[in-house]
Design a protein around this motif. Sequence first.
Motif, short mmCIF file in Angstrom:
data_model
loop_
_atom_site.label_atom_id
_atom_site.label_comp_id
_atom_site.label_asym_id
_atom_site.label_seq_id
_atom_site.Cartn_x
_atom_site.Cartn_y
_atom_site.Cartn_z
N ALA A 292 0.84 -1.19 0.00
CA ALA A 292 0.00 0.00 0.00
C ALA A 292 0.88 1.24 0.00
N LEU A 293 0.30 2.32 -0.47
CA LEU A 293 0.96 3.62 -0.43
C LEU A 293 -0.05 4.66 0.04
N ASN A 294 0.23 5.23 1.20
CA ASN A 294 -0.55 6.36 1.69
C ASN A 294 0.22 7.64 1.38
N TYR A 295 -0.44 8.58 0.75
CA TYR A 295 0.24 9.85 0.50
C TYR A 295 -0.76 11.00 0.63
N GLY A 296 -0.25 12.19 0.82
CA GLY A 296 -1.14 13.33 0.98
C GLY A 296 -0.37 14.63 0.94
N PHE A 297 -1.10 15.70 0.83
CA PHE A 297 -0.51 17.03 0.85
C PHE A 297 -1.58 18.02 1.30
N GLY A 298 -1.14 19.16 1.77
CA GLY A 298 -2.07 20.17 2.24
C GLY A 298 -1.35 21.47 2.52
N GLY A 299 -2.06 22.41 3.07
CA GLY A 299 -1.47 23.69 3.38
C GLY A 299 -2.40 24.51 4.25
N ARG A 315 -5.10 6.66 -0.62
CA ARG A 315 -4.53 5.34 -0.31
C ARG A 315 -4.63 4.45 -1.54
N LEU A 316 -3.49 3.98 -1.99
CA LEU A 316 -3.43 3.02 -3.09
C LEU A 316 -3.01 1.68 -2.52
N THR A 317 -3.76 0.64 -2.83
CA THR A 317 -3.45 -0.66 -2.23
C THR A 317 -4.00 -1.79 -3.09
N ASN A 318 -3.40 -2.95 -2.94
CA ASN A 318 -3.92 -4.16 -3.58
C ASN A 318 -4.57 -5.08 -2.57
N GLU A 319 -4.79 -4.59 -1.32
CA GLU A 319 -5.39 -5.45 -0.30
C GLU A 319 -6.86 -5.67 -0.64
N THR A 329 -13.08 -4.93 -2.21
CA THR A 329 -11.93 -4.05 -2.18
C THR A 329 -12.29 -2.73 -1.52
N PRO A 330 -11.72 -2.43 -0.34
CA PRO A 330 -12.02 -1.14 0.29
C PRO A 330 -11.33 -0.01 -0.45
N THR A 331 -12.00 1.13 -0.55
CA THR A 331 -11.43 2.30 -1.21
C THR A 331 -11.48 3.48 -0.25
N GLN A 332 -10.52 4.37 -0.40
CA GLN A 332 -10.51 5.54 0.46
C GLN A 332 -9.80 6.69 -0.24
N ASN A 333 -10.45 7.84 -0.22
CA ASN A 333 -9.93 9.04 -0.85
C ASN A 333 -10.50 10.21 -0.06
N GLU A 334 -9.68 10.93 0.67
CA GLU A 334 -10.19 11.89 1.66
C GLU A 334 -9.72 13.30 1.37
N PHE A 335 -10.65 14.23 1.54
CA PHE A 335 -10.36 15.66 1.48
C PHE A 335 -10.97 16.31 2.71
N SER A 336 -10.21 17.15 3.40
CA SER A 336 -10.71 17.75 4.63
C SER A 336 -10.29 19.21 4.75
N VAL A 337 -11.06 19.95 5.52
CA VAL A 337 -10.72 21.33 5.90
C VAL A 337 -10.88 21.44 7.41
N TYR A 338 -10.13 22.34 8.02
CA TYR A 338 -10.20 22.49 9.47
C TYR A 338 -9.95 23.94 9.87
N PHE A 339 -10.46 24.27 11.04
CA PHE A 339 -10.25 25.59 11.64
C PHE A 339 -10.10 25.39 13.14
N GLY A 340 -9.10 26.06 13.75
CA GLY A 340 -8.87 25.87 15.18
C GLY A 340 -8.43 27.13 15.88
N TYR A 341 -8.47 27.06 17.21
CA TYR A 341 -8.11 28.20 18.06
C TYR A 341 -7.42 27.68 19.31
N ARG A 342 -6.45 28.45 19.79
CA ARG A 342 -5.72 28.11 21.01
C ARG A 342 -6.24 28.92 22.19
#
Length: 370
Positions: A292-299, A315-319, A329-342
Amino acid sequence: MFGKLKNTRFQFSLILCWVFAFFSFDSLSAQEQVIAEEQTKDSVYNEYIIDHKKRFNVKLEVSNDIATYDIVNDDLELALKPNLNLRYAVVFSYKFLSVRLGIRPKISDEQKEEKGGTDTFRLRFQLLFDNWNHVLQYSIDKGYYVSNTKDFIDIDTKIRLQFPEMSSNVFFGSSSYKFNKNYSMRAFQSQTEIQTKSAGSFMPGISYNFYSLTGTGVVKDLNGNRISRDVYSEYQGVNFALMAGYYYTFVLKKYWFINAYAVPMAGIDFYNANTYGPAGKTKRSFNDLFLALNYGFGGGYNGDKIFFGTEFKRRLTNEKFNSNKVRITPTQNEFSVYFGYRFKAPKTISKPVDMIEDKVPILKDETKGG
């Protein structure tokens, strides 16, 4: 569609107001003074990282992280999805501990009729130390529908075939080790630190999954009738994998950043396929090697008080789960946004965590400023 969007925005606004009202009552008046006091040389324990672990972080997340499955049975492919388009979550982080609690958006009566009901729950604990990162997560989704019903049934309706009793249960865990002290995993995961200069690190580790896929014996047809299938299969298993990841954060202007990672994995999957039919139950055991290969990017932006951003994961996989007639065959492709405060950590949070540190000294952060 617009009614659904309006309702979602209203729920999201209520959550935001509740979080801010509850945790800021005793801290907002002294917010600027406290932050100014903590932004000293002691809080910058090297030129690459600013420490904010003694602050209490509250983060709101919205993502499309949905467990979907593709099932192939006698050349017939079914795309199964829960009746859930977005997930909402609140993440609380303080010192070494980060807790993510999922929030279930409401399903309208119209959606429930078309795609059925879905019950879902997700809880994640993350322990973040100077070098070690540990994750524990449990999730359950019950109630799926066949999103590609029109591919094999000629219908003029929005109603889909449904698996009302189908349930996926997953307990996931991982541990990884960071080699480069100048790279902040906390800035990437819990935002309890700020990466002030670009850095990256190689992070090997292990992961493990305990899972089950059950309740496939009942189908709800287009007329709302529940039909018991003559032959169906259910699955339970566990897999283990070795990871060899690399993470990097590009710092643009002190607080603005872009991060990216790639985590190749190799593991083995042990599972049982239980097939039920007129002759009774047949149990078969399998073990599959998988890659499997998990990869991602963001900013985003990670400032002294406010932080926000977006992230894409893939996630790319042959499992897969194999039996004589079914391939899942499970599939997963995720996009997210977040906002936080300290915030200044309320005593209801700081006291129990500090007590845990006193009782378990290995959890105490010895880094300057921690």
